[in-house]
Design a protein around this motif. Structure first.
Motif, PDB file in Angstrom:
ATOM      1  N   LEU A  56       1.408  -1.287  -0.228  1.00  0.00           N
ATOM      2  CA  LEU A  56       0.102   0.162  -0.268  1.00  0.00           C
ATOM      3  C   LEU A  56       0.707   1.379   0.281  1.00  0.00           C
ATOM      4  N   ARG A  57       2.301   1.373   0.995  1.00  0.00           N
ATOM      5  CA  ARG A  57       2.828   2.617   0.989  1.00  0.00           C
ATOM      6  C   ARG A  57       3.277   2.348  -0.412  1.00  0.00           C
ATOM      7  N   ALA A  58       3.876   1.437  -1.408  1.00  0.00           N
ATOM      8  CA  ALA A  58       4.207   1.822  -2.531  1.00  0.00           C
ATOM      9  C   ALA A  58       3.412   1.992  -3.897  1.00  0.00           C
ATOM     10  N   CYS A  59       2.186   2.101  -3.792  1.00  0.00           N
ATOM     11  CA  CYS A  59       1.431   2.391  -4.547  1.00  0.00           C
ATOM     12  C   CYS A  59      -0.106   2.918  -4.504  1.00  0.00           C
ATOM     13  N   ARG A  60       0.210   3.927  -2.709  1.00  0.00           N
ATOM     14  CA  ARG A  60      -0.196   5.104  -2.582  1.00  0.00           C
ATOM     15  C   ARG A  60      -0.282   6.292  -3.140  1.00  0.00           C
ATOM     16  N   GLY A  61       0.748   6.975  -3.498  1.00  0.00           N
ATOM     17  CA  GLY A  61       0.153   8.006  -3.634  1.00  0.00           C
ATOM     18  C   GLY A  61       0.053   8.007  -5.319  1.00  0.00           C
ATOM     19  N   HIS A  62       0.343   7.192  -6.606  1.00  0.00           N
ATOM     20  CA  HIS A  62      -0.025   6.377  -7.201  1.00  0.00           C
ATOM     21  C   HIS A  62      -1.591   5.708  -7.945  1.00  0.00           C
ATOM     22  N   ALA A  63      -2.121   5.229  -6.778  1.00  0.00           N
ATOM     23  CA  ALA A  63      -3.788   5.173  -6.152  1.00  0.00           C
ATOM     24  C   ALA A  63      -4.010   6.978  -6.559  1.00  0.00           C
ATOM     25  N   GLY A  64      -4.099   7.968  -5.538  1.00  0.00           N
ATOM     26  CA  GLY A  64      -4.258   8.726  -5.185  1.00  0.00           C
ATOM     27  C   GLY A  64      -4.804   9.970  -6.342  1.00  0.00           C
ATOM     28  N   GLU A  65      -3.329   9.770  -6.502  1.00  0.00           N
ATOM     29  CA  GLU A  65      -2.988  10.591  -8.693  1.00  0.00           C
ATOM     30  C   GLU A  65      -4.327  10.021  -9.494  1.00  0.00           C
ATOM     31  N   MET A  66      -4.202   8.862  -9.660  1.00  0.00           N
ATOM     32  CA  MET A  66      -5.326   7.887 -10.050  1.00  0.00           C
ATOM     33  C   MET A  66      -6.509   8.735 -10.324  1.00  0.00           C
ATOM     34  N   GLU A  67      -7.010   8.295  -8.829  1.00  0.00           N
ATOM     35  CA  GLU A  67      -8.396   9.067  -8.375  1.00  0.00           C
ATOM     36  C   GLU A  67      -8.570  10.434  -8.671  1.00  0.00           C
ATOM     37  N   ARG A  68      -7.400  10.997  -8.818  1.00  0.00           N
ATOM     38  CA  ARG A  68      -7.440  12.527  -8.964  1.00  0.00           C
ATOM     39  C   ARG A  68      -7.536  12.980 -10.905  1.00  0.00           C
ATOM     40  N   GLY A  69      -7.386  11.605 -10.898  1.00  0.00           N
ATOM     41  CA  GLY A  69      -7.606  12.239 -12.698  1.00  0.00           C
ATOM     42  C   GLY A  69      -9.105  11.434 -13.205  1.00  0.00           C
ATOM     43  N   VAL A  70      -9.380  10.523 -12.720  1.00  0.00           N
ATOM     44  CA  VAL A  70     -10.759  10.123 -12.689  1.00  0.00           C
ATOM     45  C   VAL A  70     -11.467  10.750 -12.403  1.00  0.00           C
ATOM     46  N   ALA A  71     -12.055  12.295 -10.932  1.00  0.00           N
ATOM     47  CA  ALA A  71     -12.397  13.138 -10.914  1.00  0.00           C
ATOM     48  C   ALA A  71     -12.640  13.878 -11.841  1.00  0.00           C
ATOM     49  N   ALA A  72     -11.288  14.097 -12.410  1.00  0.00           N
ATOM     50  CA  ALA A  72     -10.851  15.923 -13.083  1.00  0.00           C
ATOM     51  C   ALA A  72     -11.651  14.747 -14.512  1.00  0.00           C
ATOM     52  N   ALA A  73     -11.591  14.234 -14.952  1.00  0.00           N
ATOM     53  CA  ALA A  73     -12.121  13.650 -16.300  1.00  0.00           C
ATOM     54  C   ALA A  73     -13.570  13.705 -16.195  1.00  0.00           C
ATOM     55  N   GLY A  74     -14.005  12.923 -15.094  1.00  0.00           N
ATOM     56  CA  GLY A  74     -16.155  13.575 -15.075  1.00  0.00           C
ATOM     57  C   GLY A  74     -16.140  14.562 -14.765  1.00  0.00           C
ATOM     58  N   SER A  75     -15.291  15.444 -14.582  1.00  0.00           N
ATOM     59  CA  SER A  75     -15.918  16.194 -14.226  1.00  0.00           C
ATOM     60  C   SER A  75     -15.758  16.966 -15.752  1.00  0.00           C
ATOM     61  N   GLU A  76     -14.755  17.298 -16.190  1.00  0.00           N
ATOM     62  CA  GLU A  76     -14.681  18.050 -17.004  1.00  0.00           C
ATOM     63  C   GLU A  76     -15.744  17.413 -18.200  1.00  0.00           C
ATOM     64  N   ARG A  77     -16.154  16.371 -18.565  1.00  0.00           N
ATOM     65  CA  ARG A  77     -17.549  15.443 -19.073  1.00  0.00           C
ATOM     66  C   ARG A  77     -18.341  16.018 -18.522  1.00  0.00           C
TER      67      ARG A  77
END
Length: 604
Positions: free
Chosen positions: A240-261
């Motif tokens: 979890l510590r190894a992928c926590r940062g990537h997972a957080g950025e992934m969720e922010r990217g999903v939210a940004a894509a949904g907001s723009e759509r």
């Protein structure tokens, strides 16, 4: 403007989706590296055996190396298999919700599907309500969640299904239909990126790791299994510590894509609706902490919390000029009209709120019954005051406090407000401090500041009474929790022996963990408890001896109504008695309102 025009929205959406997929691949690379590390000893063992077969690695030293590496490979593979099984089978935590079938809310399902069609994304697989002012998508494709989903919605296997749309129940009652659609647009738009295989796989991996971390806390594990679960949990924490940062950025990217759509759908209405979100949160918080919590502590749960938030927010808009005009929207169609039976849904979410924020039982019973808003002043407010007054006099009896000597001997014996005021009052001579000597050092000249802490307490009688009250309330709370735990255990045994299918259109999922999950208020101090009990005693005296009645203030909870108006000036006068031992402000208020403190009050 960038992000609002069509070209900007497309570019922003594409950027968000690409960023989310890139981060999802980074999460999957962490999983791949862990898998590669697990099979590395086995690969070395294969190389060593291949070298022995081809006569490249011969001799006793190579034989020993082959045996050592083989044993290591077997152990590592067994450990990796155990970790993989725990991660795959661990049940991820799910948000406690009231799940709605399509028969319970056909118009709401239709609105969400139309919204998904306009956004060109997959529609959510189901809709659920939660007693919170927020909305989100939740993945419930785990087998434990799919079994519950099929029991409620009568659907087939949920593998690969779209996520569930979780909607805050206060939104349905306060928002209008157009506002709800505008608020849900960016949330529903998130089903598009969620359908991407890489993002879905990364989310399942992270949720599995998060669930594996909690496995050691599972009750009922024997010592050997718990020790193994602790080892698996440590491995899951490292991953979890190894992928926590990537997972957080992934969720922010999903939210940004949904907001723009979602920019192309009801963008103007969404700006206004976001104001309603903040207003709903403020009203919901006040309703829970000021109105619902006193009822929960009395063993009653308001059955129409969502309808109550409309009254609370209407009252807020009447008092607050910043919210002026919001109540004029009430003439439009409310979003709760999208439900077939709003009252049933409101009752289910109200009971769930009581469980989450207070830890009440899952079902109504003799000590846990619903209360309507029309009955709240009589069933909750008046009962709370008299219960607190009875507890206050019980503590006074235990402390050996006699009735006031000022009361005539011919007066009827009983609990009086005069007794409480006489005990808490401090004589004026005790409050007056002698003048300081002329040669006394100024406060700034005192080197030892600890001497300032040796000042006598302003009201030692109040401190002693507050301590006794706190101890009594702690014992009562412990007994209540013991009864609740016994009731929950009995209900769990009954459910395990004869599982209930529930209603075909409405069910409650969760919570996962001890209750309450979200306590509303921190523990109160002894002085706060004493002030509450003295206020309750004053209110009982006002109701019994003056023209006063218990009432409900939608923003402040229980209220004393004197002459048709709320007595808002009582609190400071009670604090003067409790904190400083000064009864004169309260005595003046009693005389002005016609309350007779020497008369006994009725207790429960």
């Amino acid at each position: 403007m960038y992000g609002v025009s069509g070209t900007g929205a497309v570019v922003g959406e594409e950027w968000g989706a690409r960023a989310a997929r890139s981060r999802a691949l980074a999460v999957l690379r962490v999983r791949g590296r862990a898998l590669g590390l697990a099979v590395l000893p086995a690969a070395v063992a294969v190389v060593l055996y291949a070298g022995g077969v081809t006569d490249h690695f011969t001799g006793s030293g190579w034989d020993t190396a082959r045996w050592v590496v083989t044993v290591l490979a077997v152990l590592v593979l067994l450990a990796a298999t155990a970790v993989a099984l725990v991660v795959a089978r661990a049940r991820p935590a799910a948000t406690p919700t009231v799940e709605l079938s399509e028969t319970a809310a056909p118009d709401l399902y239709r609105l969400v599907r139309d919204l998904a069609d306009r956004l060109d994304v997959p529609a959510p697989s189901a809709i659920a309500l939660t007693p919170d002012c927020d909305s989100w998508l939740e993945d419930r494709t785990h087998r434990a969640h799919r079994v519950h989903h099929k029991q409620v919605h009568r659907t087939s296997d949920g593998a690969g299904a779209a996520p569930v749309l979780v909607i805050g129940s206060p939104f349905l009652w306060w928002m209008r239909v157009a506002e709800l659609r505008a608020v849900l647009a960016p949330v529903v738009a998130g089903t598009g990126p969620a359908a991407h295989p890489d993002i879905a796989a990364a989310r399942r991996f992270v949720r599995g790791l998060d669930a594996a971390v909690a496995v050691p806390e599972t009750p009922g594990l024997d010592p050997v299994r718990r020790l193994g679960a602790h080892g698996v949990g440590q491995v899951a924490r490292v991953l979890l510590r190894a992928c926590r940062g990537h997972a957080g950025e992934m969720e922010r990217g999903v939210a940004a894509a949904g907001s723009e759509r979602a920019q192309a759908v009801d963008y103007g209405v969404r700006i206004v609706a976001q104001e309603q979100v903040g207003l709903a949160y403020a009203g919901w918080d006040r309703l829970l902490t000021r109105v619902a919590l006193p009822a929960w502590r009395m063993g009653r749960w308001p059955a129409k919390l969502d309808a109550g938030v409309v009254s609370a927010l209407t009252e807020l808009s009447r008092r607050d000029r910043l919210a002026d005009g919001f109540s004029s929207r009430l003439g439009e169609r409310p979003a709760c009209d999208l439900l077939e039976e709003p009252g049933v849904v409101d009752e289910a979410t109200s009971l769930l709120a009581a469980r989450l924020f207070h830890g009440g039982p899952a079902e109504a019973g003799p000590d846990w019954s619903p209360v309507e808003w029309s009955q709240y002043p009589e069933e909750v407010v008046d009962r709370k005051w008299r219960t607190d007054a009875a507890r206050l006099h019980e503590v006074l009896d235990r402390l050996g406090v006699a009735d006031s000597a000022a009361r005539p001997s011919t007066a009827a014996d009983g609990p009086t407000l005069t007794r409480v005021m006489a005990h808490l009052s401090v004589a004026p001579s005790a409050k007056e401090q002698p003048p300081a000597p002329a040669d006394a050092p100024a406060p700034d000249d005192v080197d030892d500041l600890s001497a300032l802490d040796d000042e006598p307490q302003a009201n030692p009688a109040a401190d002693a009474l507050a301590g006794a009250l706190s101890a009594l309330l702690a014992r009562e709370e412990a007994a209540r929790e013991a009864r609740a735990a016994a009731t929950a255990a009995e209900a769990a045994k009954t459910a395990a022996a004869a599982p209930s299918a529930g209603t075909p259109h409405l069910a409650v999922s969760g919570p996962d963990g001890p209750l309450p999950l979200f306590p509303l208020q921190p523990p109160r101090t002894g002085r706060d408890l004493l002030a509450d009990h003295v206020t309750a005693m004053v209110c009982c005296a006002a109701v019994d001896t003056a023209e006063a009645v218990p009432g409900l203030d939608w923003l402040d909870g229980p209220a004393l109504i004197v002459g048709g108006e709320r007595a808002s000036d009582l609190g400071p006068r009670v604090l003067a008695l409790v904190e400083d031992g000064d009864p004169e402000p309260l005595r003046a208020w009693l005389a002005r309102t016609g309350v007779r403190p020497e008369k006994p009050v009725r207790l429960v």
